[in-house]
Design a protein around this motif. Sequence first.
Motif, PDB file in Angstrom:
ATOM      1  N   ASN A 183       0.862  -1.180   0.000  1.00 24.65           N
ATOM      2  CA  ASN A 183       0.000   0.000   0.000  1.00 24.65           C
ATOM      3  C   ASN A 183       0.899   1.230   0.000  1.00 24.65           C
ATOM      4  OD1 ASN A 183      -2.057   1.865   0.246  1.00 24.65           O
ATOM      5  ND2 ASN A 183      -2.474   1.413   2.405  1.00 24.65           N
ATOM      6  N   GLY A 193      -2.152   3.714  -3.799  1.00 20.96           N
ATOM      7  CA  GLY A 193      -2.971   2.506  -3.837  1.00 20.96           C
ATOM      8  C   GLY A 193      -2.106   1.288  -3.603  1.00 20.96           C
ATOM      9  N   VAL A 194      -2.636   0.119  -3.943  1.00 22.14           N
ATOM     10  CA  VAL A 194      -1.925  -1.132  -3.736  1.00 22.14           C
ATOM     11  C   VAL A 194      -1.216  -1.545  -5.022  1.00 22.14           C
ATOM     12  CG1 VAL A 194      -2.109  -3.563  -3.097  1.00 22.14           C
ATOM     13  CG2 VAL A 194      -3.597  -1.867  -2.001  1.00 22.14           C
ATOM     14  N   ARG A 209      -6.652   0.223  -6.965  1.00 16.90           N
ATOM     15  CA  ARG A 209      -6.976   1.486  -6.309  1.00 16.90           C
ATOM     16  C   ARG A 209      -8.494   1.612  -6.127  1.00 16.90           C
ATOM     17  NH1 ARG A 209      -8.315   6.845  -7.462  1.00 16.90           N
ATOM     18  NH2 ARG A 209      -7.507   8.297  -5.909  1.00 16.90           N
ATOM     19  N   PRO A 210      -8.988   1.328  -4.907  1.00 11.07           N
ATOM     20  CA  PRO A 210     -10.404   1.510  -4.636  1.00 11.07           C
ATOM     21  C   PRO A 210     -10.799   2.985  -4.718  1.00 11.07           C
ATOM     22  CG  PRO A 210      -9.376   0.121  -2.979  1.00 11.07           C
ATOM     23  CD  PRO A 210      -8.276   0.730  -3.788  1.00 11.07           C
ATOM     24  N   VAL A 214      -7.028   3.335   0.190  1.00  8.85           N
ATOM     25  CA  VAL A 214      -6.719   2.127   0.949  1.00  8.85           C
ATOM     26  C   VAL A 214      -6.148   2.535   2.306  1.00  8.85           C
ATOM     27  CG1 VAL A 214      -5.403  -0.013   1.032  1.00  8.85           C
ATOM     28  CG2 VAL A 214      -6.240   0.855  -1.168  1.00  8.85           C
ATOM     29  N   LEU A 217      -4.626  -3.288   4.461  1.00  4.89           N
ATOM     30  CA  LEU A 217      -4.747  -4.425   3.550  1.00  4.89           C
ATOM     31  C   LEU A 217      -4.285  -5.690   4.242  1.00  4.89           C
ATOM     32  CD1 LEU A 217      -1.689  -5.332   2.497  1.00  4.89           C
ATOM     33  CD2 LEU A 217      -1.924  -3.345   1.057  1.00  4.89           C
ATOM     34  N   THR A 228      -8.967  -5.210   1.233  1.00  4.90           N
ATOM     35  CA  THR A 228      -8.585  -3.837   1.573  1.00  4.90           C
ATOM     36  C   THR A 228      -9.706  -3.161   2.352  1.00  4.90           C
ATOM     37  OG1 THR A 228      -9.478  -2.960  -0.512  1.00  4.90           O
ATOM     38  CG2 THR A 228      -7.152  -3.623  -0.491  1.00  4.90           C
ATOM     39  N   SER A 229      -9.356  -2.066   3.033  1.00  5.49           N
ATOM     40  CA  SER A 229     -10.351  -1.256   3.737  1.00  5.49           C
ATOM     41  C   SER A 229     -10.193   0.192   3.320  1.00  5.49           C
ATOM     42  CB  SER A 229     -10.186  -1.383   5.255  1.00  5.49           C
ATOM     43  OG  SER A 229      -8.965  -0.786   5.672  1.00  5.49           O
ATOM     44  N   ASP A 230     -11.257   0.999   3.502  1.00  4.81           N
ATOM     45  CA  ASP A 230     -11.200   2.398   3.068  1.00  4.81           C
ATOM     46  C   ASP A 230     -11.612   3.353   4.184  1.00  4.81           C
ATOM     47  OD1 ASP A 230     -14.027   2.510   3.174  1.00  4.81           O
ATOM     48  OD2 ASP A 230     -14.202   1.846   1.098  1.00  4.81           O
TER      49      ASP A 230
END
Length: 391
Positions: A183, A193-194, A209-210, A214, A217, A228-230
């Motif tokens: 990340n 992003g990842v 990339r949410p 991110v 993860l 992943t979390s946001d």
Amino acid sequence: MASENTVVVRKRIWIAAGLVTASLFTLFIGHLWLKETDTMWSMVDGKSAPGMLKIELIKTLRFGQYTTAVAWSSDGRYLATSDYYDKVVRIWDVKSWRQLHVITKKTMGAGRMLFMPDSKTLIVSSTQLGDDRSAVTLVDVPSGEIIRQVDGPNEISGPDGWAMANQPRNFDLSHDGKYLFVNHRAKQARKAGVYVYDAKKWNIVSFIRPKWGVMALAAGPLDDQLVTSDVYGGLQIWSVSQAQMVEEFPITSSWIKSIAVEEGGNRVIAGQAGVGRRRDQVSGKIVPYGDMDTLRLWNLKTKEKIASATLSPQIGTVRLWREGGIVVASGGDRRLVVYSLSDLREIAVLRKFSQECADIAFLHDGGLLAVAGDDEVLIYSIKFGGNPNGD
């Protein structure tokens, strides 16, 4: 007669003073012993339950300043520790607790470390200084030599570089060791992003990339999955090979700082950042947000909450040990708490740190727990007579 009485009184005073001194000395030694050994319990719901679970502090490693990361090799032979201020990574022999290697470099002082599945290579996250582009450093474990520095995806700007350009927020390995998920921070939001690295060639093979960024993860339940979390409390499950989101669902109303996923299972632990304040998009007013239950256990298959718990204002780090049926989490109040994995029932408080708990790592097959905090690393042994969850 008066003189004899005076002598007797004096003797009694001296005897009493001696007894008080001995008692205080015994209490002091007892306090030090209890603090150092931290022999834990076998308890469930506050009642003695012999054979269920016993955690004991067996070793304290003191060195350097501000220990930020710990990692076990999968074969149980090595423990790696990182000193942030001294920029040092140490590799320890677990059997003798002797330092095998002390590796010093300006980009050391890792916030995260992991061993490759074969236990021969240590992956160390970089702390960016100057114009160094490296994202992670690879260390040969048997020799202690640095064998490679893997570049991050972002360009360094300015004469001194942008300090956060390629510094990982966090990273994880796929369970088969094929991919490294990093990340990355970035000066430009669209580049944050990842990044998925091929763990053999160490080139970037994919970018995830949410929509809402991110925050945390973890490798997914399966080898080809990433979780992943946001910032809005949502979890996303990704197909790594296709670089596509498979599922998304809300966990809480605040951003999730730490997650731990059950390998080969359906459970995920989400650690919330806590109740905060933000500007409402409709009214423009500053309003509180976030749930009081800062630790949540979810089923990824059914998308349902299994249990929740409140650990101080926010969660720093959370790790699960499926084999032992427990979760260990650190909170903003600096407590290190053990929970049951089945229902997040609080089992015990391991330690109250004076500063913070920086990292937690389980040796899954060996029943050992390493905790970094207060300029030291605590090693606990974990034994149980049966799985506390019965699964």
